[in-house]
Design a protein around this motif. Structure first.
Motif, PDB file in Angstrom:
ATOM      1  N   ILE A  13       0.829  -1.210   0.000  1.00  0.00           N
ATOM      2  CA  ILE A  13       0.000   0.000   0.000  1.00  0.00           C
ATOM      3  C   ILE A  13       0.864   1.260   0.000  1.00  0.00           C
ATOM      4  O   ILE A  13       0.328   2.374   0.078  1.00  0.00           O
ATOM      5  CB  ILE A  13      -0.938   0.032   1.218  1.00  0.00           C
ATOM      6  CG1 ILE A  13      -0.146   0.223   2.519  1.00  0.00           C
ATOM      7  CG2 ILE A  13      -1.811  -1.186   1.268  1.00  0.00           C
ATOM      8  CD1 ILE A  13      -0.998   0.624   3.689  1.00  0.00           C
ATOM      9  N   ASN A  14       2.162   1.121  -0.119  1.00  0.00           N
ATOM     10  CA  ASN A  14       3.072   2.263  -0.072  1.00  0.00           C
ATOM     11  C   ASN A  14       3.563   2.611  -1.457  1.00  0.00           C
ATOM     12  O   ASN A  14       3.738   1.748  -2.323  1.00  0.00           O
ATOM     13  CB  ASN A  14       4.261   1.961   0.848  1.00  0.00           C
ATOM     14  CG  ASN A  14       3.838   1.690   2.275  1.00  0.00           C
ATOM     15  OD1 ASN A  14       3.026   2.413   2.837  1.00  0.00           O
ATOM     16  ND2 ASN A  14       4.367   0.617   2.863  1.00  0.00           N
ATOM     17  N   GLY A  15       3.787   3.894  -1.661  1.00  0.00           N
ATOM     18  CA  GLY A  15       4.353   4.343  -2.919  1.00  0.00           C
ATOM     19  C   GLY A  15       5.866   4.247  -2.910  1.00  0.00           C
ATOM     20  O   GLY A  15       6.504   4.345  -1.863  1.00  0.00           O
ATOM     21  N   VAL A  16       6.452   4.064  -4.076  1.00  0.00           N
ATOM     22  CA  VAL A  16       7.908   3.987  -4.233  1.00  0.00           C
ATOM     23  C   VAL A  16       8.314   4.962  -5.333  1.00  0.00           C
ATOM     24  O   VAL A  16       7.766   4.928  -6.440  1.00  0.00           O
ATOM     25  CB  VAL A  16       8.367   2.562  -4.594  1.00  0.00           C
ATOM     26  CG1 VAL A  16       9.880   2.514  -4.777  1.00  0.00           C
ATOM     27  CG2 VAL A  16       7.933   1.571  -3.531  1.00  0.00           C
ATOM     28  N   MET A  17       9.261   5.839  -5.037  1.00  0.00           N
ATOM     29  CA  MET A  17       9.743   6.799  -6.025  1.00  0.00           C
ATOM     30  C   MET A  17      10.548   6.086  -7.111  1.00  0.00           C
ATOM     31  O   MET A  17      11.366   5.217  -6.826  1.00  0.00           O
ATOM     32  CB  MET A  17      10.607   7.858  -5.348  1.00  0.00           C
ATOM     33  CG  MET A  17       9.839   8.774  -4.417  1.00  0.00           C
ATOM     34  SD  MET A  17       8.720   9.849  -5.310  1.00  0.00           S
ATOM     35  CE  MET A  17       9.871  10.769  -6.303  1.00  0.00           C
ATOM     36  N   VAL A  18      10.303   6.489  -8.361  1.00  0.00           N
ATOM     37  CA  VAL A  18      11.006   5.902  -9.506  1.00  0.00           C
ATOM     38  C   VAL A  18      11.527   7.036 -10.381  1.00  0.00           C
ATOM     39  O   VAL A  18      10.782   7.966 -10.724  1.00  0.00           O
ATOM     40  CB  VAL A  18      10.070   4.987 -10.323  1.00  0.00           C
ATOM     41  CG1 VAL A  18      10.785   4.493 -11.583  1.00  0.00           C
ATOM     42  CG2 VAL A  18       9.598   3.815  -9.492  1.00  0.00           C
ATOM     43  N   GLU A  19      12.801   6.978 -10.722  1.00  0.00           N
ATOM     44  CA  GLU A  19      13.394   7.937 -11.650  1.00  0.00           C
ATOM     45  C   GLU A  19      13.212   7.425 -13.076  1.00  0.00           C
ATOM     46  O   GLU A  19      13.600   6.300 -13.385  1.00  0.00           O
ATOM     47  CB  GLU A  19      14.874   8.133 -11.350  1.00  0.00           C
ATOM     48  CG  GLU A  19      15.161   8.734  -9.986  1.00  0.00           C
ATOM     49  CD  GLU A  19      16.648   8.884  -9.727  1.00  0.00           C
ATOM     50  OE1 GLU A  19      17.439   8.568 -10.652  1.00  0.00           O
ATOM     51  OE2 GLU A  19      17.022   9.312  -8.621  1.00  0.00           O
ATOM     52  N   VAL A  20      12.602   8.255 -13.917  1.00  0.00           N
ATOM     53  CA  VAL A  20      12.392   7.904 -15.320  1.00  0.00           C
ATOM     54  C   VAL A  20      13.454   8.643 -16.132  1.00  0.00           C
ATOM     55  O   VAL A  20      13.343   9.843 -16.391  1.00  0.00           O
ATOM     56  CB  VAL A  20      10.975   8.281 -15.786  1.00  0.00           C
ATOM     57  CG1 VAL A  20      10.774   7.888 -17.248  1.00  0.00           C
ATOM     58  CG2 VAL A  20       9.932   7.609 -14.906  1.00  0.00           C
ATOM     59  N   GLU A  21      14.511   7.918 -16.512  1.00  0.00           N
ATOM     60  CA  GLU A  21      15.616   8.503 -17.267  1.00  0.00           C
ATOM     61  C   GLU A  21      15.410   8.246 -18.753  1.00  0.00           C
ATOM     62  O   GLU A  21      15.059   7.132 -19.161  1.00  0.00           O
ATOM     63  CB  GLU A  21      16.945   7.898 -16.820  1.00  0.00           C
ATOM     64  CG  GLU A  21      17.255   8.136 -15.344  1.00  0.00           C
ATOM     65  CD  GLU A  21      18.530   7.456 -14.918  1.00  0.00           C
ATOM     66  OE1 GLU A  21      19.450   8.148 -14.456  1.00  0.00           O
ATOM     67  OE2 GLU A  21      18.610   6.214 -15.065  1.00  0.00           O
ATOM     68  N   THR A  22      15.627   9.280 -19.549  1.00  0.00           N
ATOM     69  CA  THR A  22      15.446   9.179 -20.996  1.00  0.00           C
ATOM     70  C   THR A  22      16.747   9.564 -21.695  1.00  0.00           C
ATOM     71  O   THR A  22      17.339  10.615 -21.383  1.00  0.00           O
ATOM     72  CB  THR A  22      14.315  10.105 -21.471  1.00  0.00           C
ATOM     73  OG1 THR A  22      13.134   9.830 -20.727  1.00  0.00           O
ATOM     74  CG2 THR A  22      14.032   9.895 -22.948  1.00  0.00           C
ATOM     75  N   GLY A  87       9.149  12.990 -20.629  1.00  0.00           N
ATOM     76  CA  GLY A  87      10.589  12.785 -20.685  1.00  0.00           C
ATOM     77  C   GLY A  87      11.109  12.799 -22.110  1.00  0.00           C
ATOM     78  O   GLY A  87      12.157  13.392 -22.401  1.00  0.00           O
ATOM     79  N   ILE A  88      10.381  12.164 -23.014  1.00  0.00           N
ATOM     80  CA  ILE A  88      10.787  12.152 -24.422  1.00  0.00           C
ATOM     81  C   ILE A  88      10.674  13.556 -25.026  1.00  0.00           C
ATOM     82  O   ILE A  88      11.558  14.008 -25.768  1.00  0.00           O
ATOM     83  CB  ILE A  88       9.922  11.145 -25.208  1.00  0.00           C
ATOM     84  CG1 ILE A  88      10.261   9.711 -24.772  1.00  0.00           C
ATOM     85  CG2 ILE A  88      10.111  11.305 -26.702  1.00  0.00           C
ATOM     86  CD1 ILE A  88       9.368   8.653 -25.382  1.00  0.00           C
ATOM     87  N   LEU A  89       9.605  14.287 -24.690  1.00  0.00           N
ATOM     88  CA  LEU A  89       9.397  15.621 -25.254  1.00  0.00           C
ATOM     89  C   LEU A  89      10.427  16.621 -24.733  1.00  0.00           C
ATOM     90  O   LEU A  89      10.905  17.482 -25.485  1.00  0.00           O
ATOM     91  CB  LEU A  89       7.979  16.106 -24.940  1.00  0.00           C
ATOM     92  CG  LEU A  89       6.849  15.364 -25.649  1.00  0.00           C
ATOM     93  CD1 LEU A  89       5.500  15.883 -25.182  1.00  0.00           C
ATOM     94  CD2 LEU A  89       6.971  15.485 -27.164  1.00  0.00           C
TER      95      LEU A  89
END
Length: 584
Positions: A13-22, A87-89
């Motif tokens: 039930i917890n959120g986890v931070m994720v880095e989206v690298e492009t 991220g792509i834009l």
């Protein structure tokens, strides 16, 4: 060309931070998503490609690599679509997203660029706040849920076009734009490689409802220094800010408050037991023939429970959000304790939780509330046995080959059952003679194992109401001390005593006491201690049953606002274990 944005996923039930690298590089045009994505994330690239093209942008004709970090955490769901698209834009220099390093991006994209809601937004936004992010961009359908988290700015959009509605690219910013106006709203924006500017949102007197935006440097309002050859579009966020309402919303609850214990004739000893159960969150089982009001009595149990504290409300709301059952976010956080009553045909997965992507089960949906199992022996024994661990540990741990998930499950178990298969064991009425043999009765009761029964603090017999009960209720002479309002006041007082006593511990109820804390907070008089030891030997109790009697006596003493547990409190607690007494 490299860029990094932030998104989030769920683990339990917890959120986890994720880095989206492009990363964009020369080579054959292709897209690779790495970082343990599931099939929904791998398919997202086709949604993102179509959304970018249908919004008037260009999908890079290069080698595109998208990394979801941390790489050793499996990611699931469609909440990364928005972060991947922006991220792509941004990496391909088609848009400018101010303060991107301080923003969380959540949302699923449709092929035309429309944003669709995702579950678990409350947990993700709360995690972003804990990690120091300043803002979050979510679909409009999730905005009401996201603003429940204080301390973070929430922006919402319905379509990707909303990010650029009224936005000017650098080539169209003018020094002077005369306009007839009603009012002007200005805000500051810092662009990469450009001086800080003030962007003014101007509402005109024309019939158009679209605001007009102009941009001017902070240092010189009369002129602006921009590169007209820069084709990038600026994302203007302030108009998308969701305002938090100060209005007090009604409490959300799965139960109705129209029911009252004052409507129940007689059964004063059962009401007393239910009040004790509510005051200390003790498990309770009602045993009696059909039609005596067992179900009716338990369904009124939510009417005497105290409201959730702020921390409990946030935790319960997260569970509802993750499971996709939090439909009325405009009503605020869940403030009343949940009441769950699954049918006896439910499965182990339905009760405990699980699935290929584990979701909370009924025991977690009942967290900080009540789990009611009507006709307890009708549930398969294999289903009932899985309740043992959550009743002790107050959480459920689901192990999978790829991960281990934990869901909170601190609930009050309330059950009801007949004394025998026909339901009329011990009946003296000629119309309802018991037709069950001893072996049938033994087989019927054996569906509830000894270890499970040992974890139920109150085992109460509910007899058939008498004619005197009906006459007293009809005449209005019945004792009114056991209506819901009176019982709730007593429960609230006992709960406040417990909150004050355990304020330095991570517990809120007497039923959560264990180990040295149980010994420290159960002050027994000499006579009470002697009575408990005598009952322990004569009734053949287990150590768990002994400890539960102590916790129950602690709650009974709290109802009377007495710190030391006396013999009368121990005696009453022992009397509530009817099935133990009948087996002795």
């Amino acid at each position: 060309m490299y860029g990094k944005l932030f998104s989030a996923c769920l683990q339990g039930i917890n959120g986890v931070m994720v880095e989206v690298e492009t990363d964009l590089s020369n080579g054959l045009p292709m897209v690779a998503i790495i970082g343990l994505p599931d099939s929904a994330i791998r398919e997202s690239i086709e949604r993102v490609r179509s959304a970018i093209k249908n919004c008037g942008f260009t999908f890079p004709n290069q080698r595109v690599t998208i990394n979801l970090a941390p790489a050793d955490l499996r990611k699931e769901g469609s909440a990364f679509d928005l972060a991947i698209a922006l991220g792509i834009l941004t990496t391909s220099d088609q848009i400018i997203l101010p303060d991107a390093e301080q923003m969380l991006l959540i949302g699923e994209l449709a092929l035309d660029g429309t944003l669709r809601p995702v579950p678990g937004v409350l947990s993700m936004v709360d995690t972003a706040r804990q990690h120091g992010l300043k803002s979050v961009l979510v679909p409009q359908e999730n905005a009401a849920e996201a603003v429940l988290v204080e301390g973070i700015n929430v922006y919402s959009i319905h379509h990707l076009h909303d990010l650029f509605a009224g936005s000017l690219d650098h080539s169209t910013v003018s020094k002077d734009q005369p306009v007839q106006q009603d009012h002007i709203e200005s805000f500051r924006m810092s662009l990469p490689g450009q001086p800080e500017i003030v962007v003014k949102q101007i509402h005109t007197n024309t019939s158009s409802t679209e605001p007009i935006y102009t941009a001017q440097p902070v240092s010189d309002i009369s002129s602006v220094s921009t590169k007209k050859s820069d084709p990038r579009k600026i994302v203007i966020l302030p108009p998308l800010l969701v305002q938090r309402s100060k209005k007090e919303y009604p409490s959300y609850s799965g139960s109705t408050m129209q029911e009252d214990y004052g409507d129940v004739f007689g059964q004063q000893h059962v009401k007393r037991a239910l009040m004790i159960a509510a005051a200390g969150m003790h498990n309770i089982l009602l045993l009696g023939p059909p039609g005596t009001g067992k179900t009716m009595l338990i369904k009124r149990l939510p009417t005497i429970l105290p409201v959730l504290t702020d921390s409990e409300a946030l935790e319960v709301t997260k569970i509802f959000s993750v499971s996709g059952r939090f439909k009325d976010a405009n009503a605020g956080l869940v403030s009343m304790r949940p009441f769950r009553a699954p049918h006896h045909s439910t499965t182990v997965t339905g009760l405990i939780g699980g699935g290929s992507i584990p979701k909370p089960g009924e025991v977690s949906l009942a967290h900080q509330g009540i789990l009611f199992l009507d006709e307890l022996p009708e549930f398969p024994r294999s289903v009932l046995e899985v309740l043992r661990q959550p009743l002790e540990d107050h959480q459920v741990t689901i192990s999978r080959a790829r991960a281990v998930f934990s869901f909170p499950a601190n609930f009050l178990l309330a059950g009801s059952m007949n004394p025998c298969p026909c339901g009329y064991l011990g009946s003296t009425h000629a119309a309802h003679p018991c037709t069950c043999s001893h072996s049938q009765i033994a087989r019927y009761r054996s569906k509830i194992s000894g270890p499970l029964l040992d974890r139920i603090d109150l085992q109460i017999e509910v007899p058939r109401p008498t004619e005197q009960d009906w006459q007293r209720a009809k005449a209005g002479t019945e004792d009114t001390g056991y209506d819901s309002a009176s019982m709730r006041n007593i429960v609230e007082q006992a709960h406040q005593i417990q909150l004050k006593r355990y304020q330095h511990l991570d517990i809120h109820w007497n039923s959560e006491l264990s180990g040295k804390w149980l010994r420290e907070y159960t002050f027994l008089s000499e006579s009470a201690n002697q009575l408990l030891e005598t009952a322990f030997e004569q009734l053949g109790m287990s150590m768990r049953a002994r400890d539960r009697i102590l916790k129950l006596a602690r709650t009974i003493a709290d109802l009377e606002n007495i710190e030391q547990i006396e013999a009368v409190h121990i005696a009453e607690a022992i009397q509530y274990r009817q099935l133990d007494l009948s087996h002795s």
